[in-house]
Design an enzyme around this catalytic site. Structure first.
Site, PDB file in Angstrom:
ATOM      1  CG  ASN A  92      -4.808  11.276  -6.413  1.00 56.27           C
ATOM      2  OD1 ASN A  92      -4.228  11.238  -7.481  1.00 56.27           O
ATOM      3  ND2 ASN A  92      -5.299  10.195  -5.838  1.00 56.27           N
TER       4      ASN A  92
ATOM      5  CG  HIS B  77      -7.605  12.560  -9.398  1.00 62.40           C
ATOM      6  ND1 HIS B  77      -7.656  11.530  -8.478  1.00 62.40           N
ATOM      7  CD2 HIS B  77      -8.438  13.525  -8.939  1.00 62.40           C
ATOM      8  CE1 HIS B  77      -8.492  11.858  -7.500  1.00 62.40           C
ATOM      9  NE2 HIS B  77      -8.971  13.060  -7.753  1.00 62.40           N
TER      10      HIS B  77
ATOM     11  CG  ASP C 208      -1.818   1.190   1.306  1.00 57.72           C
ATOM     12  OD1 ASP C 208      -2.918   1.122   0.739  1.00 57.72           O
ATOM     13  OD2 ASP C 208      -1.428   2.194   1.941  1.00 57.72           O
TER      14      ASP C 208
ATOM     15  CG  ASP D 198      -2.961   3.512  -2.144  1.00 61.19           C
ATOM     16  OD1 ASP D 198      -4.049   3.033  -1.794  1.00 61.19           O
ATOM     17  OD2 ASP D 198      -2.215   4.140  -1.356  1.00 61.19           O
TER      18      ASP D 198
ATOM     19  CG  ASP E   1      -4.555   8.309 -13.019  1.00 62.31           C
ATOM     20  OD1 ASP E   1      -4.966   7.820 -11.947  1.00 62.31           O
ATOM     21  OD2 ASP E   1      -5.300   8.829 -13.871  1.00 62.31           O
TER      22      ASP E   1
END
Length: 212
Positions: A72, A77, A64, A111, A81
């Site tokens: 973000n 975002h 994680d 994630d 990505d």
């Protein structure tokens, strides 16, 4: 006339073949996460069950990304990505090179990523350290390279009673979250001989000197 009849009869067959090919392509694409290009949850679980039955997987890990949300929030975002794509590629490459002959990687969502591996117990800590280091490398971005670390939990499949993909996923999830809590996400945790976990301090920032 005979040639015309044969040609006309072949058209529906060719059409069905094209349709079947397109459906097959879409089905294969649906099994892959469109962002990371790794397996999605269910294909990974089916493949992991097969590896377990054949005794071809010895360990599983879950990771994680620490502090992913600020990526973000701060950079948008598209930056997030980019981090997810880089994480998927690095996980796949590192496990392919160091995780043994039989590896399967997936993005579970958000994630969180998971993988099955073939490792010797003595190699688990070295492998996990190496993966953590690889994942912490800067991700190129126009606003400045992004640095995101990961918490990694890893478990030995042999430790599980009646192991299956479902039980593996549950245990490795617990191992990863134990890392998150331990020392603010730092250090090792190995309560049993064949279970290890690794985590690193959250770090989400441009590289020094880069513009924000």
């Amino acid at each position: 006339m005979i040639t015309e009849v044969i040609t006309a009869a072949a058209l529906p067959t060719a059409g069905w073949a094209l349709t079947a090919g397109l459906l097959g392509h879409k089905l294969h694409a649906a099994r892959r996460d469109p962002l990371s290009r790794l397996w999605t949850r269910m294909p990974w679980m089916r493949r992991t069950d097969r590896l377990i039955r054949r005794h071809q997987a010895t360990h599983a890990l879950m990771l994680d990304l620490d502090g992913f949300k600020p990526v973000n929030d701060t950079f948008g975002h598209p930056a997030g990505d980019a981090v997810l794509r880089a994480t998927g590629a690095r996980l796949a490459d590192f496990t392919a090179q160091h995780g043994g002959r039989h590896t399967e990687c997936a993005r579970l969502g958000g994630d969180e990523f998971v993988a099955t591996l073939t490792l010797n117990d003595n190699d688990v800590a070295t492998f996990t350290d190496g993966l953590a280091h690889e994942l912490a490398q800067p991700v190129p971005w126009p606003g400045g390279p992004l640095i995101v670390t990961a918490s990694i939990g890893i478990v030995a499949i042999a430790d599980l009673e009646q192991p299956s993909a479902s039980t593996v996923l549950k245990r490795v999830d617990e191992a990863m979250y134990a890392v998150k809590k331990a020392r603010g996400g730092q250090g090792h945790r190995a309560p049993r001989r064949t279970t290890a976990a690794h985590g690193t301090e959250a770090s989400v920032q441009p590289a020094e000197g880069a513009s924000r």
